[in-house]
Design a protein around this motif. Structure first.
Motif, short mmCIF file in Angstrom:
data_model
loop_
_atom_site.label_atom_id
_atom_site.label_comp_id
_atom_site.label_asym_id
_atom_site.label_seq_id
_atom_site.Cartn_x
_atom_site.Cartn_y
_atom_site.Cartn_z
N ARG A 1 0.81 -1.22 0.00
CA ARG A 1 0.00 0.00 0.00
C ARG A 1 0.85 1.28 0.00
N LEU B 1 0.37 4.25 -2.74
CA LEU B 1 0.09 5.64 -2.38
C LEU B 1 1.15 6.59 -2.94
N ILE C 1 -3.67 11.55 0.87
CA ILE C 1 -2.75 10.43 0.68
C ILE C 1 -1.78 10.32 1.86
N THR D 1 -2.28 11.24 4.94
CA THR D 1 -2.95 10.72 6.14
C THR D 1 -3.14 9.21 6.04
N GLN D 2 -3.42 8.71 4.84
CA GLN D 2 -3.53 7.26 4.68
C GLN D 2 -2.18 6.56 4.87
N TRP D 3 -1.12 7.21 4.38
CA TRP D 3 0.23 6.67 4.56
C TRP D 3 0.55 6.52 6.05
N ASP E 1 -1.58 6.09 8.31
CA ASP E 1 -2.64 5.26 8.91
C ASP E 1 -3.55 6.10 9.81
N ARG F 1 -7.17 8.38 10.19
CA ARG F 1 -8.52 8.35 9.67
C ARG F 1 -9.19 9.70 9.94
#
Length: 337
Positions: A292, A296, A327, A329-331, A333, A335
């Motif tokens: 992932r 990203l 992106i 924030t997803q890297w 982890d 939410r």
């Protein structure tokens, strides 16, 4: 914070629309600020907020007016004015001037000419014909039959040199008519140039590798859309505008129809385009790798590349920046609601 930001933004917009009202804005801001301090010290709490917001609005007008004045009179205008090389209001032509600068956009076809947006870096003026370093953006109109054939050579990022006559934007004095100079200055353009022929436009230097790659992608996209939708058709013009933000092929009646229908935003590169590109890029990357973070990172690179290809306007930068924040924030982890 929203009220403060909105008030300041309103003032900036007003100041940029009427830059000649700089001194009244400064005086009003001083009076309102003095009134705010007096109301606070006198204990009139209810008066502090409205007077303070009025002072903030006038301060924004001061900032916007000063910025617009700088935009209307860059060093290029000063250099040409000093040597009497700008065409006057009576339409009397001045001597042609040799200019050199960087193309900030690909050449765009017009009714009978080709338009070049040039960030001028040097101008040859004075009795000695010496080069003088200047700053200022112009809109150059290249006439002649050879201009259309040479459009492919005039790409954003390349440095060009040419000889042209220059003038200020025409000021229509009809009641209620917008000031053309201010309208163009908002798009960072201060002068209009006329170039007789494409044969006097010389490509001095190519752009950087990134600029050349982006220009090549835009050119391939234009050709592909023209083949699929038909050369010169409305479908081709709309498709090009939606995909790469190039609205040069849109006819005035089509733009008017889109504006009346309230759908003009569809042909402007903004959040919708970036969202679709983000989802498509992430979907493709996720199927090429199971890691992932790698997917990203690939999506972030694809977003930056797309912003460079379509020109990086304000709406593009805003939407791309927000997508990159998502992106990131997803890297990490994280939410968000």
């Amino acid at each position: 914070p929203v009220v403060v930001a909105a008030t300041l933004t309103l003032g900036v917009g007003l100041g940029a629309s009427w830059p000649r009202a700089l001194m009244p804005a400064a005086a009003g801001a001083l009076v309102c600020w003095t009134g705010t301090v007096w109301a606070w010290r006198a204990g009139h709490a209810r008066a502090v907020v409205p007077i303070g917001l009025c002072a903030l609005c006038l301060l924004g007008a001061l900032l916007g007016g000063a910025a617009m004045r700088r935009a209307l009179a860059p060093s290029l205008v000063g250099a040409l004015d000093a040597h009497g090389l700008l065409e006057d209001d009576a339409g009397r032509d001045r001597a042609p001037v040799r200019l050199e600068g960087r193309l900030v956009a690909d050449a765009a076809p017009s009714a009978r000419t080709v338009l070049l947006r040039v960030e001028v870096a040097r101008v040859w003026v004075g009795a000695c014909g010496c080069a003088e370093a200047v700053e200022g953006r112009i809109l150059a109109s290249v006439g002649g039959a050879a201009a259309a054939a040479a459009m492919g050579e005039w790409r954003a990022g390349r440095t060009v040199a040419f000889t042209a006559t220059l003038r200020r934007p025409l000021a229509y004095r009809n009641t209620g008519a917008p000031d053309a100079a201010i309208e163009l200055a908002r798009r960072r353009t201060v002068l209009i140039a006329s170039v007789k022929s494409a044969h006097v436009v010389e490509v001095v230097r190519p752009g950087g590798w990134a600029a050349e790659a982006a220009a090549a992608v835009r050119e391939r996209a234009r050709r592909a859309i023209a083949r699929a939708a038909g050369e010169g058709t409305e479908a081709s013009a709309v498709g090009t505008a939606v995909l790469i933000g190039d609205r040069a092929g849109l006819a005035a009646p089509l733009e008017e129809r889109l504006q009346r229908a309230g759908t003009f935003h569809v042909i402007a590169i903004s959040g919708g385009n970036i969202a679709l590109w983000s989802m498509a890029s992430l979907w493709i990357a996720a199927r090429l790798t199971r890691r992932r973070p790698v997917a990203l990172a690939a999506t972030a690179l694809a977003l930056v590349a797309y912003a460079a290809i379509v020109g990086g306007g304000a709406s593009v930068l805003r939407a791309t920046g927000m997508a990159l924040v998502g992106i990131a924030t997803q890297w990490l982890d994280q939410r968000g609601a």
